[in-house]
Design a protein around this motif. Structure first.
Motif, PDB file in Angstrom:
ATOM      1  N   ARG A  33      -2.595   3.096  -7.439  1.00  0.00           N
ATOM      2  CA  ARG A  33      -2.207   4.491  -7.220  1.00  0.00           C
ATOM      3  C   ARG A  33      -3.081   5.168  -6.162  1.00  0.00           C
ATOM      4  O   ARG A  33      -2.608   6.051  -5.452  1.00  0.00           O
ATOM      5  N   ASP A  34      -4.329   4.752  -6.052  1.00  0.00           N
ATOM      6  CA  ASP A  34      -5.239   5.355  -5.077  1.00  0.00           C
ATOM      7  C   ASP A  34      -5.008   4.819  -3.665  1.00  0.00           C
ATOM      8  O   ASP A  34      -5.389   5.455  -2.684  1.00  0.00           O
ATOM      9  N   GLY A  35      -4.400   3.622  -3.560  1.00  0.00           N
ATOM     10  CA  GLY A  35      -4.198   3.003  -2.268  1.00  0.00           C
ATOM     11  C   GLY A  35      -2.795   3.237  -1.747  1.00  0.00           C
ATOM     12  O   GLY A  35      -2.031   4.027  -2.304  1.00  0.00           O
ATOM     13  N   PRO A  36      -2.427   2.499  -0.655  1.00  0.00           N
ATOM     14  CA  PRO A  36      -1.048   2.596  -0.157  1.00  0.00           C
ATOM     15  C   PRO A  36      -0.072   2.162  -1.234  1.00  0.00           C
ATOM     16  O   PRO A  36      -0.273   1.146  -1.896  1.00  0.00           O
ATOM     17  N   ARG A  37       0.976   2.931  -1.485  1.00  0.00           N
ATOM     18  CA  ARG A  37       1.900   2.644  -2.561  1.00  0.00           C
ATOM     19  C   ARG A  37       2.700   1.378  -2.251  1.00  0.00           C
ATOM     20  O   ARG A  37       3.260   1.244  -1.152  1.00  0.00           O
TER      21      ARG A  37
END
Length: 201
Positions: free
Chosen positions: A194-198
């Motif tokens: 969720r914190d990175g590229p989806r």
């Protein structure tokens, strides 16, 4: 141009689509090209051996049983533009046990892939794996997924990095009737995802 494949062998089950792929249950028409892929030394370079037709068919049967048991599995990949079978990507519960699994969410679920050489280098493994990971987190409610391969498999390790996975540990992967393979496992948590590229974007 390849003819479109037939309908899945059994129940509809979940099917996914990406920009270039349809990820679906397996069809009888997939078995022949899948066996050819599994007999290709390039594809099986990092496995103990190539597979016979019977072994390849047994693999498909196990995958289909996994869909029925778990509601997810290794989807057959169909190129949207041509309908051609190009391999598989998806989620699976490993059939072996090693020590690192005891500290992970149960059951352990891996994301894995195997594609025909004709489509290597096009980003399809990453594209499909992102869709599979998205399904694991959003539809299955997983907190984490893992992926593993032998230490020398640079192509698969590159896919893991593109997915945002981090190296967890190395281990000896058990091989029935053979010597264990030095391997590495990578981890992707829901929070990191969720914190990175989806996935899928």
């Amino acid at each position: 141009m390849s003819e479109p494949v037939s309908e899945p062998v059994s129940g509809a089950g979940p099917a996914l689509r990406t920009a270039r792929l349809r990820m679906r249950r397996w069809a009888e028409a997939d078995r022949e090209p899948f066996a050819a892929m599994n007999a290709d030394p390039r594809v099986m370079e990092h496995f103990p051996s190539t597979l016979s037709r019977a072994e390849s068919d047994a693999f498909v049967d196990r995958v289909e049983r996994g869909f029925e048991e778990h509601g997810f599995g290794l989807w057959a990949l169909e190129a949207s533009a041509t309908g051609a079978f190009v391999g598989f990507t998806g989620l699976a519960v490993p059939r072996f046990h090693v020590a690192w699994m005891d500290q992970r969410e149960q059951p352990v679920v891996e994301v894995g892939w195997r594609l025909v050489p004709q489509v290597w280098g096009l980003g399809l493994a990453t594209e499909a794996a992102r869709a599979a990971v998205r399904f694991g987190f959003e539809e299955l409610g997983r907190r984490e997924v893992v992926s593993f391969t032998v230490v020398g498999n640079r192509r698969s390790l590159a896919v893991m990095r593109r997915l945002g996975m981090r190296r967890l540990t190395t281990y000896d992967h058990p091989v029935e009737g053979g010597a264990p393979l030095p391997s590495v496992v990578h981890l992707l948590t829901e929070q990191d995802w969720r914190d990175g590229p989806r996935p899928g974007t």
